[in-house]
Design an enzyme around this catalytic site. Sequence first.
Site, PDB file in Angstrom:
ATOM      1  N   LYS A 180       0.869  -1.178   0.000  1.00 25.76           N
ATOM      2  CA  LYS A 180       0.000   0.000   0.000  1.00 25.76           C
ATOM      3  C   LYS A 180       0.908   1.230   0.000  1.00 25.76           C
ATOM      4  CE  LYS A 180      -1.519   2.848   2.835  1.00 25.76           C
ATOM      5  NZ  LYS A 180      -1.369   3.992   1.937  1.00 25.76           N
ATOM      6  N   GLU A 256       9.955   1.213  10.546  1.00 26.49           N
ATOM      7  CA  GLU A 256      10.987   2.230  10.344  1.00 26.49           C
ATOM      8  C   GLU A 256      10.265   3.550  10.494  1.00 26.49           C
ATOM      9  OE1 GLU A 256      12.893   4.948   9.263  1.00 26.49           O
ATOM     10  OE2 GLU A 256      12.935   4.287   7.172  1.00 26.49           O
ATOM     11  N   CYS A 290      13.672  10.861   6.936  1.00 30.52           N
ATOM     12  CA  CYS A 290      13.703  10.546   8.372  1.00 30.52           C
ATOM     13  C   CYS A 290      15.127  10.547   8.915  1.00 30.52           C
ATOM     14  CB  CYS A 290      13.008   9.225   8.631  1.00 30.52           C
ATOM     15  SG  CYS A 290      13.579   7.947   7.542  1.00 30.52           S
ATOM     16  N   GLU A 387      10.242  16.055  14.247  1.00 29.29           N
ATOM     17  CA  GLU A 387      10.859  16.153  12.926  1.00 29.29           C
ATOM     18  C   GLU A 387      10.366  17.415  12.231  1.00 29.29           C
ATOM     19  OE1 GLU A 387      11.738  12.021  10.729  1.00 29.29           O
ATOM     20  OE2 GLU A 387       9.648  12.295  11.250  1.00 29.29           O
TER      21      GLU A 387
HETATM   22  P1  ADP Z   1       3.988  10.496   6.660  1.00 28.56           P
HETATM   23  O1  ADP Z   1       4.267  11.584   7.632  1.00 28.56           O
HETATM   24  O2  ADP Z   1       5.161   9.931   5.967  1.00 28.56           O
HETATM   25  O3  ADP Z   1       2.816  10.768   5.750  1.00 28.56           O
HETATM   26  P2  ADP Z   1       2.310   8.469   7.755  1.00 28.56           P
HETATM   27  O4  ADP Z   1       2.635   7.533   8.851  1.00 28.56           O
HETATM   28  O5  ADP Z   1       1.099   9.317   7.891  1.00 28.56           O
HETATM   29  O6  ADP Z   1       3.610   9.323   7.606  1.00 28.56           O
HETATM   30  O7  ADP Z   1       2.186   7.714   6.358  1.00 28.56           O
HETATM   31  C1  ADP Z   1       3.011   6.650   5.957  1.00 28.56           C
HETATM   32  C2  ADP Z   1       2.159   5.605   5.281  1.00 28.56           C
HETATM   33  O8  ADP Z   1       1.207   5.122   6.216  1.00 28.56           O
HETATM   34  C3  ADP Z   1       1.363   6.119   4.096  1.00 28.56           C
HETATM   35  O9  ADP Z   1       1.258   5.081   3.134  1.00 28.56           O
HETATM   36  C4  ADP Z   1       0.008   6.397   4.722  1.00 28.56           C
HETATM   37  O10 ADP Z   1      -1.049   6.354   3.773  1.00 28.56           O
HETATM   38  C5  ADP Z   1      -0.093   5.226   5.673  1.00 28.56           C
HETATM   39  N1  ADP Z   1      -1.030   5.406   6.794  1.00 28.56           N
HETATM   40  C6  ADP Z   1      -1.343   6.523   7.462  1.00 28.56           C
HETATM   41  N2  ADP Z   1      -2.244   6.252   8.442  1.00 28.56           N
HETATM   42  C7  ADP Z   1      -2.499   4.920   8.386  1.00 28.56           C
HETATM   43  C8  ADP Z   1      -3.323   3.990   9.128  1.00 28.56           C
HETATM   44  N3  ADP Z   1      -4.092   4.398  10.148  1.00 28.56           N
HETATM   45  N4  ADP Z   1      -3.305   2.698   8.765  1.00 28.56           N
HETATM   46  C9  ADP Z   1      -2.534   2.266   7.748  1.00 28.56           C
HETATM   47  N5  ADP Z   1      -1.719   3.063   7.020  1.00 28.56           N
HETATM   48  C10 ADP Z   1      -1.713   4.372   7.327  1.00 28.56           C
END
Ligand code: ADP
Length: 484
Positions: A180, A256, A290, A387
């Site tokens: 995903k 990570e 990161c 960050e």
């Molecule tokens: P970033 O600050 O890099 O956007 P996130 O943790 O929000 O950090 O996003 C990283 C990944 O996790 C993306 O693919 C985002 O769509 C996904 N993501 C965010 N929230 C959720 C969740 N509740 N469950 C699964 N995946 C998620």
Amino acid sequence: MQLSNPSLLQTGIFINNQWLPAANGHTFRVENPANGSLVAEVANAGEPETLQAIEAAEQAFASWSTRPAKERSNMLRQWFNLIIANTNDLALLMTTEQGKPLSESKGEVVYGASFIEWFAEEARRVYGDVVPSPDPHKRIITLKQPIGVVAAITPWNFPIAMITRKIGPALAAGCTVVVKPASLTPLCALALAELASSAGLPPGVLNVLPTTQSASVGKILTTHPMVSKVSFTGSTQTGKILMEQAASTIKKISLELGGNAPLLVMNDADIQKAVAGAIASKYRNAGQTCVCVNRIYVQSDIYHRFMDAYTPAVQALKVGEGTRSDVQIGPLINADAVKKVQKLLSDATDKGAVITTGGRLDPQGGLFFQPTIIENCNSSMQLSQEEIFGPVSAIYRFTTDDEAVALANNTIFGLAAYFFSENISRCLHLAERLQYGMVGINEGLISYTEAPFGGIKQSGFGREGSKYGIDDYVFVKYLCIGGL
Ligand code: ADP
């Protein structure tokens, strides 16, 4: 965007090597952060497609996991060759959906591909052991076997490398994968899938779910009994949710997560090296990695010498659209990212910090932010604990090595740290005392396929790349042969 291989612009959901629309016909927009223009409308996967992808991966697992490693290796090698052959198109796609300068995008394609090459090689070296038995009538043997269906959830800041670094080892080990990608940057993931299918990867081995419904799709991926492993790169906040969800079926996980990298400039540093290292680590991807330096600590007695060299180097950085060849800093990813940087800067100036370079949106508007230096920072400011994820150098002072180590370790994170010193004994002592998974010594760029990437504390666990990278995708099976 003019691609020489137009088949790389895919907008469907990739399951069983087929491009599908969402069952309900829903799509979402992918925009270019440099100018807000529409790049593509992409199928928006939901629950039915997620279940379909998991089932496809589960079905493919039986034959993929039992193929000779050499065959899996050959297919991965072929995929690597295709990625490299399409470097220019993939880089253009990346700059268009993510914003980073084209030279950085090309670098990421090559770096991303290197995980597929490396794990094509490692596929053939997943060795077990023959262990001396304490009982003369028994023999002890261990095997490493692929864990099963892997769910990989990845962020937008490295739209290719964060994916290949997970699926390279997973496929090499014999696992099958459902990816995903981030909804902001699904096109690179889909282009990778198109090349994987051209390389001969069998249906169901790799499946990709573009979606804006991260939470509901993520919930299925982390709770479905057919998924054996979750590998996530992203924020610590999301990592905690996924870890909790994965607990329901005791999945193996790798996380990570966020970092808060310190960079120490000791008073015996080579100033030119320190300036070059800080610029390289801080301003790559407009500060949106990161492992980007988040806090720069300079020893008091060389403070002015360092800043006199660092400030003009930051001021010389050119901001603009990533497709222009003279640009080093592209746009931030979206309006929320700009707001976050502005909020952190105003919190810091309210508490006594001083902006000495940049500090605002670039005159060309949009999501372009000026390369910034903010001095007089201290631990009470939010930017010392969070960050920044933008082109901002936050500068602090220290006097002794003990103080520097205490300040550097004063965070919940433990991903990367950097320091500059020309004294070998000081280097080793500092490196040993820093509570981080990775330490750059007189160096600002530390990511290599050959080296283990990963953190400690709330930056997560698991190692990606290196000879350790495959361990996250196998389990050790012990055979006891008796009656001998
Ligand atoms: P970033 O600050 O890099 O956007 P996130 O943790 O929000 O950090 O996003 C990283 C990944 O996790 C993306 O693919 C985002 O769509 C996904 N993501 C965010 N929230 C959720 C969740 N509740 N469950 C699964 N995946 C998620």
